[in-house]
Design a protein around this motif. Structure first.
Motif, PDB file in Angstrom:
ATOM      1  N   GLU A 286       0.503  -5.816 -26.123  1.00 13.09           N
ATOM      2  CA  GLU A 286      -0.108  -6.192 -24.843  1.00 13.09           C
ATOM      3  C   GLU A 286      -1.522  -5.624 -24.744  1.00 13.09           C
ATOM      4  O   GLU A 286      -2.442  -6.295 -24.244  1.00 13.09           O
ATOM      5  N   SER A 287      -1.711  -4.414 -25.231  1.00 15.24           N
ATOM      6  CA  SER A 287      -3.054  -3.815 -25.188  1.00 15.24           C
ATOM      7  C   SER A 287      -4.024  -4.600 -26.074  1.00 15.24           C
ATOM      8  O   SER A 287      -5.211  -4.722 -25.751  1.00 15.24           O
TER       9      SER A 287
ATOM     10  N   LYS B 270      -5.241  -7.696 -24.237  1.00 17.74           N
ATOM     11  CA  LYS B 270      -6.270  -7.328 -23.258  1.00 17.74           C
ATOM     12  C   LYS B 270      -7.585  -6.972 -23.954  1.00 17.74           C
ATOM     13  O   LYS B 270      -8.674  -7.266 -23.451  1.00 17.74           O
TER      14      LYS B 270
ATOM     15  N   SER C 226     -11.885  -2.487 -21.462  1.00 22.11           N
ATOM     16  CA  SER C 226     -11.115  -3.697 -21.183  1.00 22.11           C
ATOM     17  C   SER C 226      -9.621  -3.433 -21.148  1.00 22.11           C
ATOM     18  O   SER C 226      -8.869  -4.118 -20.454  1.00 22.11           O
TER      19      SER C 226
ATOM     20  N   LYS D 175      -8.993  -0.560 -17.894  1.00 17.77           N
ATOM     21  CA  LYS D 175      -9.005  -1.089 -16.534  1.00 17.77           C
ATOM     22  C   LYS D 175      -7.809  -2.000 -16.267  1.00 17.77           C
ATOM     23  O   LYS D 175      -7.552  -2.367 -15.122  1.00 17.77           O
ATOM     24  N   ASN D 176      -7.064  -2.356 -17.323  1.00 13.01           N
ATOM     25  CA  ASN D 176      -5.852  -3.172 -17.178  1.00 13.01           C
ATOM     26  C   ASN D 176      -4.607  -2.364 -17.517  1.00 13.01           C
ATOM     27  O   ASN D 176      -3.610  -2.917 -17.983  1.00 13.01           O
ATOM     28  N   THR D 177      -4.669  -1.062 -17.277  1.00  7.74           N
ATOM     29  CA  THR D 177      -3.544  -0.182 -17.630  1.00  7.74           C
ATOM     30  C   THR D 177      -2.235  -0.669 -17.020  1.00  7.74           C
ATOM     31  O   THR D 177      -1.200  -0.740 -17.710  1.00  7.74           O
ATOM     32  N   LYS D 178      -2.264  -1.015 -15.745  1.00  7.82           N
ATOM     33  CA  LYS D 178      -1.050  -1.472 -15.070  1.00  7.82           C
ATOM     34  C   LYS D 178      -0.517  -2.749 -15.718  1.00  7.82           C
ATOM     35  O   LYS D 178       0.688  -2.894 -15.945  1.00  7.82           O
ATOM     36  N   GLY D 179      -1.410  -3.674 -16.030  1.00 10.68           N
ATOM     37  CA  GLY D 179      -1.000  -4.929 -16.651  1.00 10.68           C
ATOM     38  C   GLY D 179      -0.431  -4.725 -18.047  1.00 10.68           C
ATOM     39  O   GLY D 179       0.524  -5.395 -18.441  1.00 10.68           O
TER      40      GLY D 179
END
Length: 450
Positions: free
Chosen positions: A75-76, A79, A291, A294-298
């Motif tokens: 997932e990382s 992103k 990138s 800032k999308n840690t939750k996602g």
């Protein structure tokens, strides 16, 4: 006799008879019911049963950790844009031709499947990137389904991050590294076979101008090489260990100081397995980039949701495995099988793995349900544990896509149908994938018989 028959009967009835109200077809319930019934019949007390639960999950802990952290890593990378970079680089490398596009898509699916260890999750991650491009090439929806299905499935057992092989090795309690070294060859051959077979889908077709890549591999990497840094770190660590026997987590003090205390903690110790630790390091490197950060939750939510079902099944399988060992059921089944012909056990065992894999769409479930028993039986028949693990992973990979009810194909067809707004026949997809499934089945049987 009843302490063997009843748990196994309950396991297969609940898992396979979907008409049973509420619990029919629920693999997790089937595994837990088999475990609890075995504990009761064998006379295990509450304390012994709880310890058996912990022991069983601990046996599979590194596989569970591999699923969790592998999915978070994948997932990382989405992103970060590493998947896009990989796909575009491969497309440019293999040329602006329909065959080049298919090759690039396959390799990208295999990479994603390897990270996730789950064909369904890999199909979802990469499917959105490639379905429209393949359709614009005038490839039929069912043929697109076959490409995605087979590519993601091969990825689930592709080294160096090969969840299927790690699971079989864990269930048999053998060192996975020798298995992985052979799997490099057998799985790669399966991938080459699948790619070459898929070229017939684009025979006589030309690449539409708007699908052609306009940048060279050098230009893409020059512009986006930074997105591949976590992947490069991961691959370097894993390959150094599997191919050159150099484990940085055993050699470098900075890692041993952290990992050694964790090895003493049941279940948590799964994170100290070298491939899992390598993935954790790659995740940490990924969060250096804005990138991803800032999308840690996602990343966390998306990663965990994609392997939620797989991990739940693994936990339940661990519970069952622990109780079966504590109750002595594994040893009793192995003793019962001693009087059977070796060929009968191997062929019958392979058939049972294929059936469970087909009905559940999961090589994880197929192995957890069957190899738990088959492993000790085959060892008693003097089959090399390395070959047992290799064969089990390949046969389970074959079973998860077999017609007529391979669950993974239904999921893939739903994904394609939703994007293209077309009806996609999963049975046709499974039959298109059958040659590759048969390849893995044959390889699995060969290594069990040699």
């Amino acid at each position: 006799m009843f302490e063997i028959i009843i748990p196994l009967l309950l396991l297969f009835i609940i898992a396979l008879v979907k008409s049973i109200p509420k619990i029919g077809g629920n693999i997790k319930v089937a595994l837990l019911v088999a475990a609890i019934s075995s504990a009761i019949i064998s006379g295990l007390g509450p304390g012994e049963t709880l310890l058996a639960f912990i022991d069983g999950i601990d046996r599979l802990s590194w596989v569970i950790m591999l699923s969790v952290f592998g999915s978070l890593y994948a997932e990382s990378q989405v992103k970060l844009g590493a998947m896009d970079t990989t796909l575009n680089t491969l497309r440019s490398a293999f040329g602006n031709s329909p065959r080049g596009l298919i090759t690039a898509v396959f390799i990208t699916l295999i990479i994603a499947g390897s990270f996730l260890g789950d064909a369904i999750a890999a199909s979802a991650v990469i499917g959105f990137l490639v379905i429209n491009s393949l359709y614009e090439l005038k490839i039929k929806p069912e043929q697109i389904g076959m490409i995605i299905l087979v590519g993601a499935s091969i990825g689930s057992i592709m080294p160096p991050i090969t969840q299927g092989v790690f699971l079989s090795a864990s269930l048999i309690d053998t060192d996975p590294d020798p298995v992985i070294k052979i799997a490099y060859l057998t799985v790669t051959l399966g991938a080459v076979f699948a790619i070459l077979e898929s070229f017939r889908f684009v025979r006589g077709k030309k690449m539409p101008e708007h699908l052609k890549t306009t940048k060279s591999v050098f230009d893409i990497l020059k512009e986006r090489w930074i997105t591949l840094i976590p992947l490069a770190v991961l691959v370097a660590i894993v390959i150094a260990n599997t191919l050159f026997d150099y484990n940085i987590f055993a050699e470098w003090v900075i890692f041993t100081a952290v990992l050694e205390p964790l090895k003493e903690i049941p279940i948590v110790q799964g994170v100290t397995f070298h491939v899992v630790t390598a993935i954790v390091v790659a995740i940490i490197v990924s969060f250096i980039f804005t990138s991803v950060r800032k999308n840690t939750k996602g990343v966390i939510k998306g990663g965990l949701s994609k392997v939620s079902q797989t991990v739940q099944i693994q936990l339940c399988a661990g519970v069952m495995v622990g109780v079966f060992y504590a109750s002595g059921l594994i040893d009793k089944v192995a003793l019962m099988a001693e009087g059977l012909a070796s060929s009968m056990v191997k062929i019958g065992g392979a058939l049972s793995v294929v059936i469970v894999g087909m009905l559940t769409g999961s090589q994880t479930t197929a192995q957890s349900v069957n190899i738990t028993f088959l492993g000790p039986i085959l060892e008693n028949m003097n089959v090399d544990p390395t070959m047992i693990a290799l064969g089990a992973s390949h046969i389970a990979a074959a079973g998860q896509n077999m017609p007529p009810v391979g669950l993974t194909a239904f999921v893939v067809c739903g994904l394609i149908g939703g994007i293209l707004s077309k009806e996609v026949d999963p049975i046709k997809v499974m039959f298109l994938a059958l040659p590759n499934s048969l390849y893995f089945l044959i390889v699995g049987l060969i290594v069990w018989f040699i």
